[in-house]
Write an enzyme that holds these catalytic residues in place. Structure first.
Site, mmCIF file in Angstrom:
data_model
loop_
_atom_site.group_PDB
_atom_site.id
_atom_site.type_symbol
_atom_site.label_atom_id
_atom_site.label_comp_id
_atom_site.label_asym_id
_atom_site.label_seq_id
_atom_site.Cartn_x
_atom_site.Cartn_y
_atom_site.Cartn_z
ATOM 1 N N HIS A 13 -5.386 -9.753 10.494
ATOM 2 C CA HIS A 13 -5.725 -8.378 10.842
ATOM 3 C C HIS A 13 -6.959 -7.984 10.051
ATOM 4 C CE1 HIS A 13 -4.617 -4.362 12.479
ATOM 5 N NE2 HIS A 13 -5.340 -3.946 11.433
ATOM 6 N N CYS A 14 -8.047 -7.666 10.748
ATOM 7 C CA CYS A 14 -9.313 -7.354 10.091
ATOM 8 C C CYS A 14 -9.463 -5.845 9.920
ATOM 9 C CB CYS A 14 -10.485 -7.912 10.907
ATOM 10 S SG CYS A 14 -12.092 -7.541 10.192
ATOM 11 N N PRO A 15 -9.607 -5.351 8.682
ATOM 12 C CA PRO A 15 -9.750 -3.897 8.482
ATOM 13 C C PRO A 15 -11.056 -3.348 9.042
ATOM 14 C CG PRO A 15 -10.082 -5.086 6.414
ATOM 15 C CD PRO A 15 -9.591 -6.085 7.409
#
Length: 409
Positions: free
Chosen positions: A124-126
């Site tokens: 999950h990429c912020p």
């Protein structure tokens, strides 16, 4: 086009909320600052537009900005692709997700932040407030490539702008250097002088461009390694745990990762295609010889069963607030807090915890609710300090240490 249609039709209003988080705002802010300052510097001070080189330079800047933003929004709004709700294949080798009420397809994992099972989930990429997975892996990787290239171009403009504009204005000892700077002088002089504010803005943008080039460039090489091996970071972790399981029990078997086709070009083509749509449907995948479609999921089921066997029950003896770096739990606990996005869980004295893995001063596990633990139901799990718990009396001598505990002692 899929991104724009999704936004225009408002097929999922939740997607629009992705822009309201700090990660996307920071990423867009860096892009906006570097692009805007580079264009202003190009128009006003370095490489004027009335020259051929200046025109080409300005067109390239616009081109970088458009391509970076297109791939960025594509990765954000198109998303990674989710396993269809209620998906129930005819197979006994799949894990069941009780949150999504569906089976997990091969290479799929449940993301707590997306609250869905993501196809070929990597992480999950912020920055995009979304997962990197099956559908947006190519767009995300292109963004990681184009952003450093655009920043390198912008950094060159920033450097030459400051150099040419400060020449003959400030004395840095340059009067002793024999350099012909006649080409740097503009005739007529620029309408807007290169003042202190312009210098500060250009210097700040230069720092952002260099920092972005280094940080994002490293992530690009990591993603290319993932693509060429056709193995996500989660799958690499599963493969490592498979080797540990085989070694721990001294089994006479070898785990073969099924999705590496043995050719970097074949692996590359699964993500990057001329149509822009990745190969397959995200539910079934081409596999190497000697494996079948559920080789990885079978290994996951074995690891899950092994985790239950090797887990240890603990009883909470001290309250814990769930803080990331608790000050009142000791200096060593404070400075050894796990560097991960996984959550911490709040503990109250008397609760029971089933720990599945651990570090020297921290443990990871599930709360046992109502004195009965049911896998996948009402799970509250995360990290907590080791000093807040003690082994449950009846399990103290029968259970083995959680995974990772022996290695860290």
């Amino acid at each position: 086009m899929g991104m724009f249609c999704s936004v225009i039709k408002f097929e999922n209003l939740q997607e629009l909320k992705r822009l309201c988080h700090w990660g996307p705002l920071i990423a867009l802010g860096v892009i906006a600052i570097c692009s805007t300052v580079a264009m202003i510097d190009s128009v006003l001070w370095y490489w004027p537009l009335h020259t051929t080189g200046g025109s080409v330079n300005f067109i390239m800047l616009i081109n970088w900005t458009i391509m970076i933003l297109y791939n960025y929004f594509n990765a954000m709004f198109v998303g990674p692709g989710f396993v269809p709700l209620g998906w129930k294949p005819d197979s006994m080798y799949l894990q069941y997700c009780k949150v999504c009420q569906a089976y997990k397809a091969p290479r799929s994992h449940h993301c707590r932040k997306c609250n869905r099972c993501v196809m070929k989930m990597d992480h999950h990429c912020p920055w995009i407030n979304n997962c990197c997975g099956y559908r947006n892996h190519a767009s995300f990787t292109l963004f990681l490539l184009l952003a450093p290239l655009g920043c390198i171009h912008a950094a060159c403009i920033f450097t030459m702008t400051m150099y040419t504009q400060l020449y003959n204005r400030l004395s840095f000892g340059w009067n002793t250097v024999k350099i012909d700077m006649s080409a740097a002088r503009r005739d007529p002089l620029p309408i807007v002088p290169f003042g202190l504010a312009a210098f500060a803005a250009t210097l700040f943008a230069l720092g952002l461009a260099i920092g972005t080039t280094i940080a994002v460039g490293m992530l690009f090489f990591i993603q290319m390694k993932i693509i060429l091996r056709n193995k996500t970071s989660i799958e690499s972790w599963i493969e490592e745990k498979a080797k540990d399981r085989i070694q721990y029990y001294q089994l006479d078997e070898v785990f073969l990762f099924p999705y590496d086709l043995g050719s970097r070009w074949k692996n590359f083509k699964q993500v990057f295609t001329w149509s822009g749509v990745p190969e397959g449907d995200g539910l079934e995948w081409p596999i190497r010889a000697g494996c079948h479609q559920y080789s990885l999921t079978i290994e996951q089921l074995k690891q899950k069963a092994d985790k239950r066997v090797r887990s240890v029950r603990y009883k909470v003896i001290e309250d814990y607030s769930g803080a990331c770096c608790p000050v009142n739990k000791g200096i060593k606990t404070f400075f050894t807090s796990p560097c991960t996005e996984e959550p911490r869980i709040r503990l109250q004295k008397g609760e029971l915890i089933l720990a599945t893995r651990g570090l020297r001063y921290w443990l990871y596990g599930d709360k046992i609710l109502d004195d009965s633990f049911i896998e996948g139901v009402s799970r509250i799990r995360g990290w907590f300090p080791r000093k807040c718990v003690e082994k449950f009396p009846c399990d103290a001598e029968t259970h083995q240490a959680p995974e990772g505990e022996k290695k860290n002692r």
